[in-house]
Enzyme design. Structure first.
Site, PDB file in Angstrom:
ATOM      1  N   ASN A 139       1.246  51.746  16.196  1.00 49.50           N
ATOM      2  CA  ASN A 139       1.798  52.229  14.804  1.00 49.50           C
ATOM      3  C   ASN A 139       2.290  50.949  14.396  1.00 49.50           C
ATOM      4  O   ASN A 139       2.999  50.290  15.269  1.00 49.50           O
ATOM      5  CB  ASN A 139       2.869  53.353  14.265  1.00 49.50           C
ATOM      6  CG  ASN A 139       3.589  53.253  13.715  1.00 49.50           C
ATOM      7  OD1 ASN A 139       2.205  53.628  12.201  1.00 49.50           O
ATOM      8  ND2 ASN A 139       4.306  53.003  12.433  1.00 49.50           N
ATOM      9  N   GLU A 202      -2.555  50.435  12.246  1.00 44.72           N
ATOM     10  CA  GLU A 202      -2.491  49.310  10.738  1.00 44.72           C
ATOM     11  C   GLU A 202      -2.805  48.156  11.200  1.00 44.72           C
ATOM     12  O   GLU A 202      -3.843  47.276  10.627  1.00 44.72           O
ATOM     13  CB  GLU A 202      -1.002  49.199  10.033  1.00 44.72           C
ATOM     14  CG  GLU A 202      -0.200  50.615   9.487  1.00 44.72           C
ATOM     15  CD  GLU A 202       0.098  51.531  10.734  1.00 44.72           C
ATOM     16  OE1 GLU A 202       0.377  51.426  11.962  1.00 44.72           O
ATOM     17  OE2 GLU A 202       0.561  52.543   9.764  1.00 44.72           O
ATOM     18  N   ASP A 250      18.678  46.147  -0.811  1.00 41.60           N
ATOM     19  CA  ASP A 250      17.342  46.798  -1.224  1.00 41.60           C
ATOM     20  C   ASP A 250      16.256  46.297  -2.311  1.00 41.60           C
ATOM     21  O   ASP A 250      16.198  45.237  -3.053  1.00 41.60           O
ATOM     22  CB  ASP A 250      17.364  48.203  -1.556  1.00 41.60           C
ATOM     23  CG  ASP A 250      16.504  49.717  -0.915  1.00 41.60           C
ATOM     24  OD1 ASP A 250      15.430  48.889  -0.412  1.00 41.60           O
ATOM     25  OD2 ASP A 250      16.751  50.481  -0.115  1.00 41.60           O
TER      26      ASP A 250
HETATM   27 MN    MN Z   1       1.477  54.044  10.255  1.00 39.82          MN
END
Ligand code: MN
Length: 453
Positions: A139, A202, A250
């Protein structure tokens, strides 16, 4: 394909601003980035470090398109295609990122402290790699990481893929090996911000975006592959039993609450000899585009199920690149725009407000969008309200206990049943002579129509 090859391309196109003045990692660089937030800036003279800082690389749509070698109209299709047909990257032993291999020392890197009440310096452009629990593939995702000391970081894990992988390791009482790559080509950044289903790597998406030109290389002390042309790679483990407090700004330009988050202990560093550190201003356009673009592509694809042509999807900057969308479509019948609204809300659950316009309105120009609302929208029939739907936890105006929000849809397309001329915007014919005069004046007139809107 590397960050530096893309920077060279930008330099040739006069799009790279080199800052020679000394600037500090504590607030100073962040202040300059905030002022020129859509520019790419290379700070060559950093007060606290020999390593230069680059930021803003993915700060405009145009620049991301240039990096992927596509037009703005082709962008979403290209992203969807790469997610559907990912390609496994080659693995190489010799790699630029392996030039220097040394013990971890975060104080050597120019890690920025951004906002007034952030809890300290944060790594904001690091792509974190971890192996899937079945060991097949990895990942990759972007996380903010607070520097705690020379070899420890607090990592913000929202309940997504890396959180889940870490949870499984934690339940076994084990630390999770991770590698953090910094200084990456925009395609790698974009792929790491996209959300293919769990179990999909990814970097295979990134490699598809890069026409099979991405190479990975093994780390030294953890069993993980990282982009071979990264500038810096930090190797470490997320500890199963240690937490630290962290808080920063954020995407909404608001301070997050103070949270207890897991801690990474670093064990090794690989880097280029003359490495560049990549920064990213939290809540700046780059943050919004990297988070928003993959969502725009999903909205685009979903709305394409209900109308034959979707020209543009804009998760607007004012809507935090996340909560508000403007979608331009070519409609066939008068109900199409409302179906487009429903499709958009289905594709991006955080979406709170969506406006659908015709293709003669530029979805990226909010003055034009307001014009469409002023001349083509009647709230009595064109407004859709969906009370008490699931919204985004990022929105402080949503019900903080239940997370429920009211979604608003606006159909600002012109009705097909009415005569077309009523809704047509007047245009002035531009003869070649006038075009010449306009061009000649461009340098003298500082504020053009585009700039003042
Ligand atoms: Mn992922």
């Amino acid at each position: 394909m590397s960050l530096r090859s893309f920077l060279q391309e930008l330099e040739k196109a006069n799009e790279l601003i080199k800052v020679k003045e000394e600037a500090s990692v504590k607030h100073e660089i962040a202040a300059v980035l905030k002022e020129y937030e859509t520019s790419v800036m290379l700070f060559e003279n950093v007060k606290e470090s020999k390593v230069p800082v680059v930021a803003g690389v993915c700060g405009t749509r145009g620049r991301i398109c240039r990096a992927l070698n596509v037009s703005e109209e082709e962008l979403y299709g290209r992203l969807i295609e790469a997610m559907r047909a990912p390609k496994r990257p080659k693995v190489v032993k010799e790699a630029p990122v392996r030039e220097v291999i040394e013990g971890p020392d975060l104080s050597k890197l120019p890690i920025l402290t951004h906002y007034e009440r952030d809890m300290g310096p944060y790594i904001t452009s690091g792509v974190v790699f971890a192996k899937f629990p079945d060991g097949r593939g990895q990942n990759a995702s972007i996380h903010r990481m607070l520097v705690l000391d020379r070899n420890r970081l607090a990592i913000r894990l929202v309940p997504r893929h890396l959180y889940y992988i870490f949870k499984l390791a934690k339940e076994r009482g084990e630390a999770l090996e991770v590698a953090i790559a910094i200084g990456l080509h925009p395609a790698v950044m974009l792929a790491a911000s996209s959300s293919p289903p769990f179990g999909r790597d990814e970097m295979e998406v990134a490699n598809a975006l890069l026409n099979d030109k991405l190479e990975l290389t093994p780390c030294e002390k953890v069993d993980i592959l990282v982009p071979s042309e990264a500038e810096v790679v930090l190797e470490g483990r997320i500890l199963p039993d240690v937490e630290a407090e962290e808080r920063m700004v954020d995407i909404t330009e608001l301070y997050d609450v103070v949270r207890k988050q897991p801690v990474i202990e670093l064990v090794n560093v690989m880097r280029r000899e003359d490495c560049i550190y990549q920064a990213l201003l939290p809540s700046g356009p780059e943050h919004k585009l990297l988070m928003g673009l993959p969502r725009e592509a999903m909205i685009w694809e979903s709305v394409l199920n209900v109308v034959p042509k979707v020209k543009a999807v804009n998760l607007t900057a004012g809507g935090c690149g996340w909560l508000h969308a403007v979608i331009s479509i070519e409609k066939q019948t008068d109900g199409d725009a409302k179906n487009a609204l429903l499709a958009a809300f289905g594709a991006h659950p955080s979406l709170k407000l969506a406006i659908v316009v015709d293709t003669d309105v530029n979805a990226y120009d909010l003055r034009e969008v307001e014009w469409a609302l002023a001349t083509r929208f009647q709230a009595g029939e064109d407004l859709v309200l969906i009370p008490r739907a699931r919204g985004s936890t990022l929105d402080p105006s949503a019900d903080q206990e239940t997370g429920l929000t009211t979604k608003v849809g606006m159909d600002a397309t012109k009705p097909l049943r009415e005569p077309k001329e009523r809704f047509e915007r007047a245009a002035i014919p531009i003869e070649p002579r006038a075009a010449e005069v306009i061009e000649g004046l461009r340098k003298l007139v500082t504020r053009s129509k585009a700039e003042s809107s």
